[in-house]
Write an enzyme that holds these catalytic residues in place. Structure first.
Site, PDB file in Angstrom:
ATOM      1  N   LYS A 104       0.798  -1.329   0.022  1.00  0.00           N
ATOM      2  CA  LYS A 104       0.086  -0.105  -0.176  1.00  0.00           C
ATOM      3  C   LYS A 104       0.803   1.120  -0.036  1.00  0.00           C
ATOM      4  O   LYS A 104       0.465   2.269  -0.602  1.00  0.00           O
ATOM      5  CB  LYS A 104      -1.017   0.085   1.243  1.00  0.00           C
ATOM      6  CG  LYS A 104      -2.142  -1.052   1.013  1.00  0.00           C
ATOM      7  CD  LYS A 104      -3.018  -1.021   2.514  1.00  0.00           C
ATOM      8  CE  LYS A 104      -2.259  -1.456   3.692  1.00  0.00           C
ATOM      9  NZ  LYS A 104      -2.991  -1.532   4.812  1.00  0.00           N
ATOM     10  N   GLU A 105       2.116   1.155   0.702  1.00  0.00           N
ATOM     11  CA  GLU A 105       2.792   2.374   0.879  1.00  0.00           C
ATOM     12  C   GLU A 105       4.098   2.577  -0.152  1.00  0.00           C
ATOM     13  O   GLU A 105       4.620   3.287  -0.417  1.00  0.00           O
ATOM     14  CB  GLU A 105       3.397   2.421   2.130  1.00  0.00           C
ATOM     15  CG  GLU A 105       2.372   2.603   3.315  1.00  0.00           C
ATOM     16  CD  GLU A 105       2.611   2.954   4.661  1.00  0.00           C
ATOM     17  OE1 GLU A 105       3.788   2.043   5.056  1.00  0.00           O
ATOM     18  OE2 GLU A 105       2.116   3.667   5.369  1.00  0.00           O
ATOM     19  N   GLY A 191      16.005 -13.750   2.771  1.00  0.00           N
ATOM     20  CA  GLY A 191      14.901 -14.141   3.492  1.00  0.00           C
ATOM     21  C   GLY A 191      13.390 -14.283   2.736  1.00  0.00           C
ATOM     22  O   GLY A 191      13.322 -13.416   1.784  1.00  0.00           O
ATOM     23  N   ASP A 226       3.665  -2.414  13.825  1.00  0.00           N
ATOM     24  CA  ASP A 226       2.628  -3.234  13.085  1.00  0.00           C
ATOM     25  C   ASP A 226       3.193  -4.634  12.689  1.00  0.00           C
ATOM     26  O   ASP A 226       2.975  -4.934  11.742  1.00  0.00           O
ATOM     27  CB  ASP A 226       2.565  -2.475  11.864  1.00  0.00           C
ATOM     28  CG  ASP A 226       1.415  -2.784  10.870  1.00  0.00           C
ATOM     29  OD1 ASP A 226       0.552  -3.307  11.398  1.00  0.00           O
ATOM     30  OD2 ASP A 226       1.757  -2.722   9.846  1.00  0.00           O
ATOM     31  N   ASP A 245       9.749  -3.417   7.318  1.00  0.00           N
ATOM     32  CA  ASP A 245       8.788  -2.436   7.464  1.00  0.00           C
ATOM     33  C   ASP A 245       8.318  -1.719   8.684  1.00  0.00           C
ATOM     34  O   ASP A 245       7.535  -2.149   9.534  1.00  0.00           O
ATOM     35  CB  ASP A 245       7.515  -3.054   6.879  1.00  0.00           C
ATOM     36  CG  ASP A 245       7.650  -3.645   5.656  1.00  0.00           C
ATOM     37  OD1 ASP A 245       8.231  -3.037   4.722  1.00  0.00           O
ATOM     38  OD2 ASP A 245       6.602  -4.625   5.171  1.00  0.00           O
TER      39      ASP A 245
END
Length: 298
Positions: A104-105, A191, A226, A245
Site C-alpha cells: 500500500k505504501e 529471506g 505493526d 517495514d
C-alpha cells in the site's frame, strides 16, 4: 517500473534534471506549477522551458494541466529519476532485476551494483492514484501537506533514520545504506516472509523473533507497532530472521507504546499457535524468559 528509469537516465542533460528538481521544489506549493512561475525560477524564457518540458513529457517524467491555467507537475517516474540519479553517486545501479513486492505504501525491488552485489530498493509511493484526498485551494496545496511526493519523501527519510538506529543497536534489520528522496537502499537479505515457509525449528525461530522485538524495545527504545508474519523475513537454510517495514514505529515513551508492544507480541504468538500448534502458554513463557534475560543485562 524502475527498469525503464535506468534506461531513461542517460537521455537526460543537466537542464532536464534541473527542471525536474525545480518542479519538485515548487510542487510544495502548487499541484501543477504555472508555466510563468517555473520559467521565473529557472531564469529562462517560457518558450525555452516549454521545449524542455515537452521532452520530459515524452519520456513520461512530467505531466501537464491545461484547464484554467497552463501548469506542469512531476510524475512518479520523474521522482524516480531524481532518486536514482542521486543513488548512483553511491552505487552504480547496472540492473534493476525485478520487483519483489507491491504494498500500500511502497514497492520493493532487487537491484545490482557495478560489482554485481545485490541490493534492495524500497520506493515509497503514498497516494499512488491521485491527489484527491489532499485538500487544496486552486492551484496550491496547504503548505503543510506538500502533496504525496513530499509525504513519500518524508516517510522514506523517517524509516531510513529508524533503520539506522535499529542497525546500530544490533537489531536484526536489513542494513540501511543510503536515502534519496522517496527511496531507501538496503543490503540484500535472502529471506522469505515468515508465513510463506515451513520452519524446521519453530520454537527457536520464535525465540529469535522475540529477542529482536525486546532488543528493539530495550536498547533502541523503539516499538515496531505493526508486526506480523508478513514483515518478518526468514532464511530458509539457516532460519536467520530479519524484521522489516518500520514506518509505523513508536518511541518507547509514546503513550501507546506499551499497548503496541504487547500487540506485536500477541500477533506473533497467534501466528505460531495457529500454524505450529504450539500452546500460547509455552510461547508466553519464552517471552518472559527473554524479557528477564534482557532485564538482567540492563
Amino acid at each position: 517500473m524502475l527498469k525503464h528509469i535506468v534506461d531513461v537516465l542517460p537521455k537526460l542533460r543537466s537542464k532536464h534534471v534541473w527542471t525536474l528538481k525545480t518542479l519538485l521544489s515548487l510542487m510544495r506549493r502548487y499541484r501543477y506549477v504555472p508555466i510563468d512561475i517555473l520559467a521565473t525560477r529557472l531564469r529562462m524564457k517560457s518558450s525555452v522551458v516549454r521545449k524542455i518540458l515537452q521532452y520530459l513529457i515524452d519520456l513520461g517524467l512530467v505531466t501537464t494541466k491545461e484547464k484554467d491555467y497552463e501548469g506542469y507537475g512531476l510524475t512518479w517516474w520523474g521522482l524516480d529519476v531524481l532518486a536514482l540519479r542521486k543513488l548512483s553517486s553511491f552505487v552504480v545501479l547496472q540492473n534493476i532485476s525485478h520487483r519483489i513486492d507491491v504494498g500500500k505504501e511502497a514497492d520493493i525491488y532487487v537491484c545490482y551494483g557495478a560489482d554485481g552485489y545485490p541490493y534492495i530498493i524500497k520506493a515509497y509511493r503514498l497516494g499512488r492514484t491521485s491527489f484527491k484526498k489532499v485538500r487544496s485551494v486552486r492551484p496550491t496545496y496547504r503548505a503543510e501537506t506538500g502533496g504525496w511526493f513530499a509525504m513519500s519523501i518524508k516517510a522514506a527519510k523517517r524509516e531510513f533514520g529508524i533503520l539506522t538506529t535499529l542497525w546500530k543497536s544490533g537489531v536484526a534489520v536489513p542494513k540501511p545504506l543510503i536515502w534519496a528522496y522517496h527511496m531507501i537502499v538496503m543490503n540484500y537479505v535472502s529471506g522469505r516472509e515468515l508465513h510463506k515457509i515451513q520452519l524446521r525449528n519453530p520454537l527457536n525461530v520464535f525465540r529469535n523473533i522475540v529477542e529482536e522485538i525486546i532488543r528493539a524495545y530495550t536498547i533502541a527504545k523503539i516499538v515496531h507497532g505493526d508486526l506480523s508474519e508478513y514483515n518478518i523475513l526468514v532464511d530458509e537454510n539457516t532460519e536467520e530472521i530479519w524484521i522489516i517495514d518500520w514506518p509505523q514505529w513508536l518511541p518507547v515513551d509514546h503513550p501507546e507504546a506499551e499497548e503496541y508492544f504487547r500487540k506485536d507480541l500477541e500477533q506473533i504468538i497467534r501466528f505460531f499457535y495457529r500454524k505450529y500448534r504450539i500452546s500460547q502458554d509455552t510461547l508466553w513463557r519464552i517471552v518472559e524468559e527473554v524479557n528477564k534475560s534482557f532485564s538482567s543485562q540492563n
